[in-house]
Design a protein around this motif. Sequence first.
Motif, PDB file in Angstrom:
ATOM      1  N   MET A 148       0.313   6.601  -3.615  1.00  0.00           N
ATOM      2  CA  MET A 148       1.035   5.427  -4.006  1.00  0.00           C
ATOM      3  C   MET A 148       2.232   5.430  -3.172  1.00  0.00           C
ATOM      4  O   MET A 148       2.670   4.321  -2.684  1.00  0.00           O
ATOM      5  CB  MET A 148       1.631   5.751  -5.548  1.00  0.00           C
ATOM      6  CG  MET A 148       0.407   5.072  -6.466  1.00  0.00           C
ATOM      7  SD  MET A 148       0.377   5.583  -8.054  1.00  0.00           S
ATOM      8  CE  MET A 148       1.756   5.739  -8.615  1.00  0.00           C
ATOM      9  N   ALA A 149       2.737   6.655  -2.501  1.00  0.00           N
ATOM     10  CA  ALA A 149       3.729   6.756  -1.755  1.00  0.00           C
ATOM     11  C   ALA A 149       3.352   6.140  -0.257  1.00  0.00           C
ATOM     12  O   ALA A 149       4.301   5.383   0.379  1.00  0.00           O
ATOM     13  CB  ALA A 149       4.449   7.909  -1.239  1.00  0.00           C
ATOM     14  N   ALA A 150       2.108   6.381   0.162  1.00  0.00           N
ATOM     15  CA  ALA A 150       1.615   5.839   1.261  1.00  0.00           C
ATOM     16  C   ALA A 150       1.566   4.527   1.176  1.00  0.00           C
ATOM     17  O   ALA A 150       1.651   3.728   2.239  1.00  0.00           O
ATOM     18  CB  ALA A 150       0.199   6.424   1.617  1.00  0.00           C
ATOM     19  N   ARG A 151       0.936   3.948   0.012  1.00  0.00           N
ATOM     20  CA  ARG A 151       1.036   2.371   0.116  1.00  0.00           C
ATOM     21  C   ARG A 151       2.222   1.808   0.230  1.00  0.00           C
ATOM     22  O   ARG A 151       2.336   0.562   0.825  1.00  0.00           O
ATOM     23  CB  ARG A 151       0.181   2.184  -1.371  1.00  0.00           C
ATOM     24  CG  ARG A 151      -0.015   0.597  -1.570  1.00  0.00           C
ATOM     25  CD  ARG A 151      -0.783   0.321  -2.694  1.00  0.00           C
ATOM     26  NE  ARG A 151      -0.828  -0.867  -3.161  1.00  0.00           N
ATOM     27  CZ  ARG A 151      -1.757  -1.883  -2.842  1.00  0.00           C
ATOM     28  NH1 ARG A 151      -2.850  -1.716  -1.948  1.00  0.00           N
ATOM     29  NH2 ARG A 151      -1.721  -2.916  -3.565  1.00  0.00           N
ATOM     30  N   SER A 152       3.148   2.397  -0.514  1.00  0.00           N
ATOM     31  CA  SER A 152       4.656   1.623  -0.531  1.00  0.00           C
ATOM     32  C   SER A 152       5.411   2.055   0.843  1.00  0.00           C
ATOM     33  O   SER A 152       6.173   1.329   1.274  1.00  0.00           O
ATOM     34  CB  SER A 152       5.727   1.839  -1.700  1.00  0.00           C
ATOM     35  OG  SER A 152       5.591   3.138  -1.792  1.00  0.00           O
ATOM     36  N   GLY A 153       5.050   3.197   1.306  1.00  0.00           N
ATOM     37  CA  GLY A 153       5.598   3.507   2.719  1.00  0.00           C
ATOM     38  C   GLY A 153       6.579   4.642   2.274  1.00  0.00           C
ATOM     39  O   GLY A 153       7.677   4.682   1.409  1.00  0.00           O
ATOM     40  N   PHE A 154       6.637   5.706   2.978  1.00  0.00           N
ATOM     41  CA  PHE A 154       7.937   6.969   2.689  1.00  0.00           C
ATOM     42  C   PHE A 154       8.952   6.388   3.268  1.00  0.00           C
ATOM     43  O   PHE A 154       9.014   5.614   4.327  1.00  0.00           O
ATOM     44  CB  PHE A 154       7.293   8.169   3.663  1.00  0.00           C
ATOM     45  CG  PHE A 154       5.882   8.829   3.020  1.00  0.00           C
ATOM     46  CD1 PHE A 154       5.964   9.533   1.731  1.00  0.00           C
ATOM     47  CD2 PHE A 154       4.493   8.317   3.413  1.00  0.00           C
ATOM     48  CE1 PHE A 154       4.468  10.146   1.229  1.00  0.00           C
ATOM     49  CE2 PHE A 154       3.567   8.814   3.025  1.00  0.00           C
ATOM     50  CZ  PHE A 154       3.388   9.855   1.743  1.00  0.00           C
ATOM     51  N   SER A 155       9.901   7.064   2.781  1.00  0.00           N
ATOM     52  CA  SER A 155      11.303   6.748   3.136  1.00  0.00           C
ATOM     53  C   SER A 155      11.783   7.245   4.501  1.00  0.00           C
ATOM     54  O   SER A 155      11.149   8.434   4.992  1.00  0.00           O
ATOM     55  CB  SER A 155      12.373   7.019   2.247  1.00  0.00           C
ATOM     56  OG  SER A 155      12.742   8.320   2.216  1.00  0.00           O
ATOM     57  N   GLU A 156      12.432   6.582   5.223  1.00  0.00           N
ATOM     58  CA  GLU A 156      13.140   7.397   6.444  1.00  0.00           C
ATOM     59  C   GLU A 156      13.462   8.490   6.437  1.00  0.00           C
ATOM     60  O   GLU A 156      13.463   9.262   7.164  1.00  0.00           O
ATOM     61  CB  GLU A 156      14.249   6.478   6.859  1.00  0.00           C
ATOM     62  CG  GLU A 156      13.532   5.021   7.701  1.00  0.00           C
ATOM     63  CD  GLU A 156      12.617   5.123   8.722  1.00  0.00           C
ATOM     64  OE1 GLU A 156      12.930   6.017   9.592  1.00  0.00           O
ATOM     65  OE2 GLU A 156      11.547   4.424   8.753  1.00  0.00           O
TER      66      GLU A 156
END
Length: 254
Positions: A148-156
Amino acid sequence: MALKLYHAEPLANSLKSMAPLFEKQLPFESIYVNLHKFEQHESWFLAINPEGQVPVLDHDGTIVTHSTVINEYLEDAFPDAPPLRPNTPAGNARMRYWNKFVDEHVMNHVSMHGWHRLVGLIARKIAAGEFEQLMERIPLPDQRRKWMAARSGFSEQQLADATAKIEYAVDKVERQLDGNPWLAGESFTLADINFYSHCGMMVERMFPEMEIAKRAPRLVEWRDRVTVRPAMQQALTMPDHTEPGLRTWSGHAR
Ligand SMILES: N[C@@H](CCC(=O)N[C@@H](CS)C(=O)NCC(=O)O)C(=O)O
């Protein structure tokens, strides 16, 4: 004696357990599991590994999971094959220290960058309803969160923290290789295969800003010695089904 290895592309954990099979010259049946098509969460595969991850070794019906465990199993089960452990108490302890370091402090950090760049693209291509259905099939909660994190993108911040951990690992390995040809000392071991598969083989291409050649010249020289090993070449040339358009840094060391 029949060995089967369920695996994905020759990278990370899959490469890590394929390389010892070739090094030890153990014939095995290769069973490719397409992670891009979520085959690892299909019921036929969950019946083999309920955690829904590769690699998995099947040795005459004995199922072994987790790459470090698989690799030590091969050492124990095939003592007459070329060893990848020093086989002295002190040597094995050194090897296991480095395996633990890679498993606990390296793998997940490189993996986060890999997932951010590659798996994120795959995950975002899946339609909303279908994605949720696929998530429900994932048995490990941490792995579900990672998809799920990969889909939304990990934070900077997460990515920067992971980069700092990788820099720490690169510097630590560079120091270890000062006076030691291999990570655990005099002989090539499972620890070299572990760090190579998760970090060494791709760190330069994934993180050009780290200027690895300048920062860690011994690591680069070690990396090249691992790459040219005939067994590693056999492992690296196992099929890669990644869509060519998605092969950025993951284009493997070939
Ligand atoms: N601790 C396990 C980790 C295995 C793992 O993370 N496998 C990845 C491939 S490198 C996987 O199956 N990912 C697909 C998924 O989790 O959905 C090991 O050492 O084998």
